[in-house]
Design an enzyme around this catalytic site. Structure first.
Site, PDB file in Angstrom:
ATOM      1  N   LEU A 145      52.006   6.460 -16.567  1.00 12.20           N
ATOM      2  CA  LEU A 145      50.761   5.739 -16.805  1.00 12.20           C
ATOM      3  C   LEU A 145      50.217   6.048 -18.188  1.00 12.20           C
ATOM      4  CD1 LEU A 145      48.063   4.265 -16.020  1.00 12.20           C
ATOM      5  CD2 LEU A 145      47.304   6.458 -15.095  1.00 12.20           C
ATOM      6  N   SER A 146      49.773   5.011 -18.910  1.00 13.18           N
ATOM      7  CA  SER A 146      49.034   5.163 -20.162  1.00 13.18           C
ATOM      8  C   SER A 146      49.855   5.954 -21.189  1.00 13.18           C
ATOM      9  CB  SER A 146      47.670   5.802 -19.879  1.00 13.18           C
ATOM     10  OG  SER A 146      46.819   5.693 -20.980  1.00 13.18           O
ATOM     11  N   ALA A 147      49.386   7.135 -21.607  1.00 14.22           N
ATOM     12  CA  ALA A 147      50.199   7.947 -22.514  1.00 14.22           C
ATOM     13  C   ALA A 147      51.529   8.291 -21.864  1.00 14.22           C
ATOM     14  CB  ALA A 147      49.449   9.222 -22.894  1.00 14.22           C
ATOM     15  N   ALA A 150      53.597   5.216 -22.310  1.00 16.07           N
ATOM     16  CA  ALA A 150      54.143   5.153 -23.669  1.00 16.07           C
ATOM     17  C   ALA A 150      55.283   6.155 -23.836  1.00 16.07           C
ATOM     18  CB  ALA A 150      53.043   5.415 -24.685  1.00 16.07           C
TER      19      ALA A 150
END
Length: 361
Positions: A145-147, A150
């Site tokens: 999720l999110s970072a 990425a």
């Protein structure tokens, strides 16, 4: 380049947006012992189901900013699903000494370069778990999720030969930023490399010639932290890698939500993009499945990314949810239609309802 004062202001805003949560206790996760040189200085935890078969699949799960491995697992429900269906989990964990907000450093070039930094630490963890716990090396997957999303993109780019598939939730394209100011800009959809440059960075990350991992993308339509254009940019980064057209092969509506699917020349689904209507930044959950718990960035929106991602990877039977729903509908139809009927009439109505649902010939 943005000024230092602007960067500090953005960091302060980020700390105000992501409120740190206390460490949740999750005794089911076991700390990973020494696993190599660990150049990214990460921690790690594993989960092994109570019934362990040989050649289990492995899912690597990467938490978001301000989260911990244990906290994300409680929210997303991965260990519950792994226990029920018999696959292993690996939870790399960021340390505050690396990033004050506990974000994986997806924007730091040295942490997303093959055999360097955080991506290499995660690769070393995977190698240890695969070697020691009878993991099928052909069924290793990664999600975040999110970072963490990425960083999932970074793992798929730098070690594509390791993974059969990846799932990025509210994440960003690989190597789309190289500084903190650039990271904030990309999250908000500002600037960024062209699709061609993103594709080149992906190809150069490993020199891999294929086959490539499949990709599952999840994005809230109302996400103001990592805006939806990032999901489209990930599709563009990977589209030519898989040799697929610009337009999806099919579009499916799931209630208010939408799933777009791109298939390759062999008819295999290689990229899917779920757009979750009205959802802000977080992991989509359906608490009705019995997996996960709502909380900050863990959002009950009536569809479980955890369950659907596992299903797309073949870790959860694909027929189960549909069959249960259809049987329930058939039985409800039968019950509604049989008031005052005799036993033979009830049986006939049930059989007719099951045939209508495609569950009986």
């Amino acid at each position: 380049m943005r000024s230092m004062s602007d960067t500090l202001a953005r960091l302060a805003a980020l700390r105000g947006t992501f409120r740190p949560r206390p460490m949740q206790d999750n005794p089911d996760l076991v700390a990973l012992a020494a696993f190599g040189t660990n150049p990214g200085a990460l921690g790690g935890y594993i989960y092994l189901p109570s019934k362990r078969a040989r050649n289990m699949a492995l899912v690597v799960v990467l938490h978001g900013c301000t989260q911990t491995a244990a906290g994300y697992d409680i929210g997303a429900g991965w260990s519950g699903l792994a226990e029920d269906y018999g696959f292993a989990l690996l939870f790399p964990e960021q340390r505050r000494s690396n990033n004050q907000n506990l974000c994986f450093n997806w924007f730091n070039p040295e942490d997303i370069r093959r055999d360097h930094g955080e991506v290499f630490s995660i690769r070393q963890m995977i190698a240890k778990v695969v070697a020691e716990h009878s993991i099928d090396s052909r069924r290793v997957f990664v999600t975040g999720l999110s970072a963490g999303g990425a960083m999932t993109a970074a793992m798929l780019a730098t070690y594509p030969e390791v993974f059969a598939g990846g799932a990025i939730i509210a994440g960003l394209p690989y190597a789309s930023a190289a500084t903190i100011p650039e990271a904030f800009d990309r999250m908000r959809g500002h600037g960024g490399p062209t699709a061609g440059e993103l594709e080149l960075r992906l190809r150069n990350a490993s020199g891999h010639q294929g086959p490539w991992p499949t990709l599952s993308l999840w994005q809230g339509s109302a996400d103001r932290t990592v805006v939806p254009s990032n999901a489209n940019a990930i599709v563009e980064q990977w589209r030519n890698i898989h040799g697929i057209d610009t337009s999806p092969s099919r579009v499916e509506n799931i209630g208010r939500h939408q799933r777009r699917v791109w298939t390759d020349a062999h008819g295999v689904d290689v990229i899917e993009l779920y757009t979750i209507a009205g959802m802000d930044h977080g992991t989509p959950l359906d608490l009705g499945t019995g997996y996960g718990a709502s909380g900050p960035f863990m959002l009950d929106v009536g569809i479980s990314s955890t369950v659907e991602i596992a299903r797309s990877w073949g870790l959860v039977p694909s027929f189960e949810k549909r069959r249960k729903a259809d049987l329930s509908a058939a039985q409800n139809t039968a019950a509604t239609s049989t008031t005052g009927s005799d036993r033979g009439g009830i049986q006939q109505v049930i059989e007719d309802a099951l045939r209508s649902a495609g569950l009986l010939r």
